[in-house]
Design a protein around this motif. Structure first.
Motif, short mmCIF file in Angstrom:
data_model
loop_
_atom_site.label_atom_id
_atom_site.label_comp_id
_atom_site.label_asym_id
_atom_site.label_seq_id
_atom_site.Cartn_x
_atom_site.Cartn_y
_atom_site.Cartn_z
N MET A 1 0.83 -1.18 0.00
CA MET A 1 0.00 0.00 0.00
C MET A 1 0.87 1.25 0.00
O MET A 1 1.97 1.25 0.51
N ASN A 2 0.34 2.28 -0.59
CA ASN A 2 1.09 3.53 -0.71
C ASN A 2 0.50 4.58 0.25
O ASN A 2 -0.29 4.26 1.14
N TYR A 3 0.88 5.84 0.08
CA TYR A 3 0.58 6.87 1.06
C TYR A 3 -0.90 7.02 1.39
O TYR A 3 -1.26 7.18 2.55
N LEU A 4 -1.76 7.02 0.38
CA LEU A 4 -3.17 7.25 0.66
C LEU A 4 -3.76 6.13 1.51
O LEU A 4 -4.45 6.39 2.50
N ALA A 5 -3.51 4.90 1.13
CA ALA A 5 -4.05 3.77 1.89
C ALA A 5 -3.53 3.79 3.32
O ALA A 5 -4.30 3.58 4.27
N HIS A 6 -2.25 4.06 3.50
CA HIS A 6 -1.70 4.11 4.86
C HIS A 6 -2.36 5.22 5.67
O HIS A 6 -2.63 5.03 6.86
N SER A 7 -2.61 6.35 5.04
CA SER A 7 -3.23 7.45 5.79
C SER A 7 -4.69 7.15 6.11
O SER A 7 -5.19 7.55 7.16
N TYR A 8 -5.36 6.44 5.23
CA TYR A 8 -6.76 6.08 5.47
C TYR A 8 -6.88 5.06 6.60
O TYR A 8 -7.81 5.13 7.41
N LEU A 9 -5.94 4.15 6.68
CA LEU A 9 -5.99 3.07 7.66
C LEU A 9 -5.34 3.49 8.97
O LEU A 9 -4.37 2.89 9.45
N THR A 10 -5.85 4.57 9.54
CA THR A 10 -5.37 5.08 10.82
C THR A 10 -6.56 5.43 11.69
O THR A 10 -7.69 5.57 11.21
N PHE A 11 -6.28 5.60 12.98
CA PHE A 11 -7.34 5.85 13.95
C PHE A 11 -7.08 7.09 14.80
O PHE A 11 -7.96 7.56 15.51
N THR A 12 -5.84 7.62 14.73
CA THR A 12 -5.49 8.83 15.50
C THR A 12 -4.52 9.67 14.67
O THR A 12 -3.90 9.18 13.72
N ASP A 13 -4.36 10.93 15.08
CA ASP A 13 -3.40 11.80 14.41
C ASP A 13 -1.98 11.24 14.55
O ASP A 13 -1.20 11.26 13.59
N GLY A 14 -1.66 10.76 15.74
CA GLY A 14 -0.32 10.20 15.95
C GLY A 14 -0.05 9.03 15.02
O GLY A 14 1.06 8.87 14.51
N GLN A 15 -1.07 8.21 14.79
CA GLN A 15 -0.89 7.09 13.87
C GLN A 15 -0.64 7.55 12.45
O GLN A 15 0.12 6.92 11.71
N ILE A 16 -1.26 8.66 12.06
CA ILE A 16 -0.97 9.22 10.72
C ILE A 16 0.52 9.52 10.62
O ILE A 16 1.18 9.15 9.65
N VAL A 17 1.05 10.20 11.63
CA VAL A 17 2.47 10.55 11.62
C VAL A 17 3.33 9.28 11.54
O VAL A 17 4.26 9.19 10.73
N GLY A 18 3.01 8.29 12.36
CA GLY A 18 3.78 7.05 12.36
C GLY A 18 3.70 6.31 11.04
O GLY A 18 4.70 5.75 10.56
N GLN A 19 2.53 6.30 10.43
CA GLN A 19 2.36 5.61 9.14
C GLN A 19 3.30 6.22 8.09
O GLN A 19 3.89 5.51 7.29
N PHE A 20 3.42 7.55 8.10
CA PHE A 20 4.28 8.20 7.12
C PHE A 20 5.76 8.10 7.49
O PHE A 20 6.63 8.02 6.62
N ASP A 81 -3.45 2.64 -4.50
CA ASP A 81 -3.90 3.96 -4.07
C ASP A 81 -4.90 4.57 -5.05
O ASP A 81 -5.79 5.32 -4.65
N TYR A 82 -4.76 4.27 -6.32
CA TYR A 82 -5.74 4.74 -7.32
C TYR A 82 -7.13 4.19 -6.98
O TYR A 82 -8.12 4.93 -7.02
N PHE A 83 -7.20 2.92 -6.66
CA PHE A 83 -8.49 2.30 -6.39
C PHE A 83 -9.05 2.72 -5.02
O PHE A 83 -10.26 2.86 -4.86
N VAL A 84 -8.15 2.94 -4.05
CA VAL A 84 -8.60 3.49 -2.77
C VAL A 84 -9.21 4.87 -3.01
O VAL A 84 -10.32 5.17 -2.53
N ALA A 85 -8.52 5.72 -3.76
CA ALA A 85 -8.98 7.09 -3.99
C ALA A 85 -10.30 7.14 -4.74
O ALA A 85 -11.06 8.11 -4.60
N ASN A 86 -10.57 6.13 -5.53
CA ASN A 86 -11.81 6.08 -6.31
C ASN A 86 -12.90 5.23 -5.66
O ASN A 86 -13.96 5.03 -6.26
N ASP A 87 -12.63 4.75 -4.46
CA ASP A 87 -13.59 3.91 -3.76
C ASP A 87 -14.57 4.80 -2.99
O ASP A 87 -14.30 5.20 -1.85
N LEU A 88 -15.68 5.11 -3.61
CA LEU A 88 -16.65 6.01 -2.98
C LEU A 88 -17.49 5.30 -1.92
O LEU A 88 -18.32 5.94 -1.27
N SER A 89 -17.24 4.01 -1.72
CA SER A 89 -17.87 3.33 -0.58
C SER A 89 -17.12 3.65 0.71
O SER A 89 -17.64 3.46 1.81
N LEU A 90 -15.90 4.17 0.57
CA LEU A 90 -15.11 4.57 1.74
C LEU A 90 -15.41 6.01 2.12
O LEU A 90 -15.72 6.32 3.26
#
Length: 197
Positions: A1-20, A81-90
Motif C-alpha cells: 500500500m502507498n501513502y493514501l491507503a496508509h493514511s486512510y488506515l489510521t485511527f489517530t493523528d499520531g498514527q498518521i504521523v507514524g504511518q508516514f 492507491d488509485y483504487f482506494v482514492a476512487n472507492d466512494l464506498s469509503l
C-alpha cells in the motif's frame, strides 16, 4: 500500500504521523517517538506484511512483473492507491478532499518528529495534493514515474503506466478482493494496540 491507503488506515493523528514516518526512519529509532506515533509505525508494518502475503496482491503483481520483475510490488502499492482514492464506498469525493487536507495539516503540526528529507517531500506532496489526485490517471502516472526514477536497476522509460492502464480491470478486481480483508486486519491490530495503552 502507498501513502493514501496508509493514511486512510489510521485511527489517530499520531498514527498518521507514524504511518508516514515508517519508511523514513531506522528500525531502532521507532522507540524514540510517543506511543501513538509508535502505533502508527506498527500499523504500517502490519499493513505491509499482510499486503505482501495476500493472494490478490500476488495476482496483481502479474500486471507489472514482466516489465519490472521484483519491483512489481512497489507498482502494485501505487496502483492500489488509485483504487482506494476512487472507492466512494469509503468516502465521497468531498470527504476524500477533506481527508487529504487533514493529513497534510496533521503532518505539518508534527514537524518536530519528521526528518528533513520527509519534510521536503511533504512540501511537494501538499502543493500537488498527491493524496487527493491519486484518483486521476495523471496522478498515478506521476507516482509511477517517481518510483521508476528512484529505482536503481530500472530503466526510467519502462512503460509501467501503460501496463497499469492495460490491466485496470485485473487490478480493480484484485483491489476488491484484497482491501476489505486488509481493513479488517488493521482494525484487529489497532484493537490490540489499544489494549496496550
Amino acid at each position: 500500500m502507498n501513502y493514501l491507503a496508509h493514511s486512510y488506515l489510521t485511527f489517530t493523528d499520531g498514527q498518521i504521523v507514524g504511518q508516514f514516518l515508517e519508511d523514513f526512519i531506522r528500525n531502532k529509532d521507532r522507540f524514540s517517538f510517543p506511543k501513538d506515533i509508535q502505533d502508527g509505525i506498527t500499523l504500517h508494518r502490519a499493513i505491509d506484511t499482510f499486503t505482501d502475503s495476500h493472494p490478490a496482491i500476488h495476482e496483481a503483481k502479474k500486471a507489472f512483473a514482466p516489465l519490472v520483475r521484483l519491483y512489481a510490488g512497489a507498482f502494485v502499492d501505487v496502483a492500489m492507491d488509485y483504487f482506494v482514492a476512487n472507492d466512494l464506498s469509503l468516502y465521497s469525493l468531498a470527504e476524500w478532499k477533506a481527508h487529504s487536507l487533514r493529513v497534510y495539516s496533521v503532518l505539518n503540526a508534527n514537524g518536530k518528529w519528521l526528518p528533513e528529507n520527509f519534510k521536503k517531500m511533504l512540501v511537494k506532496m501538499e502543493q500537488d495534493d498527491w493524496l487527493y489526485n491519486y484518483r486521476e490517471d495523471w496522478g498515478i502516472k506521476f507516482s509511477i514515474q517517481n518510483v521508476l526514477n528512484k529505482a536503481k536497476y530500472l530503466d526510467k522509460d519502462i512503460p509501467v503506466f501503460e501496463a497499469f492502464l492495460n490491466n485496470k480491470d485485473l487490478l480493480q478486481q484484485c483491489y476488491n478482493d484484497f482491501f476489505p480483508d486488509l481493513t479488517v486486519h488493521v482494525q484487529d491490530i489497532n484493537a490490540l494496540l489499544q489494549l496496550e495503552n
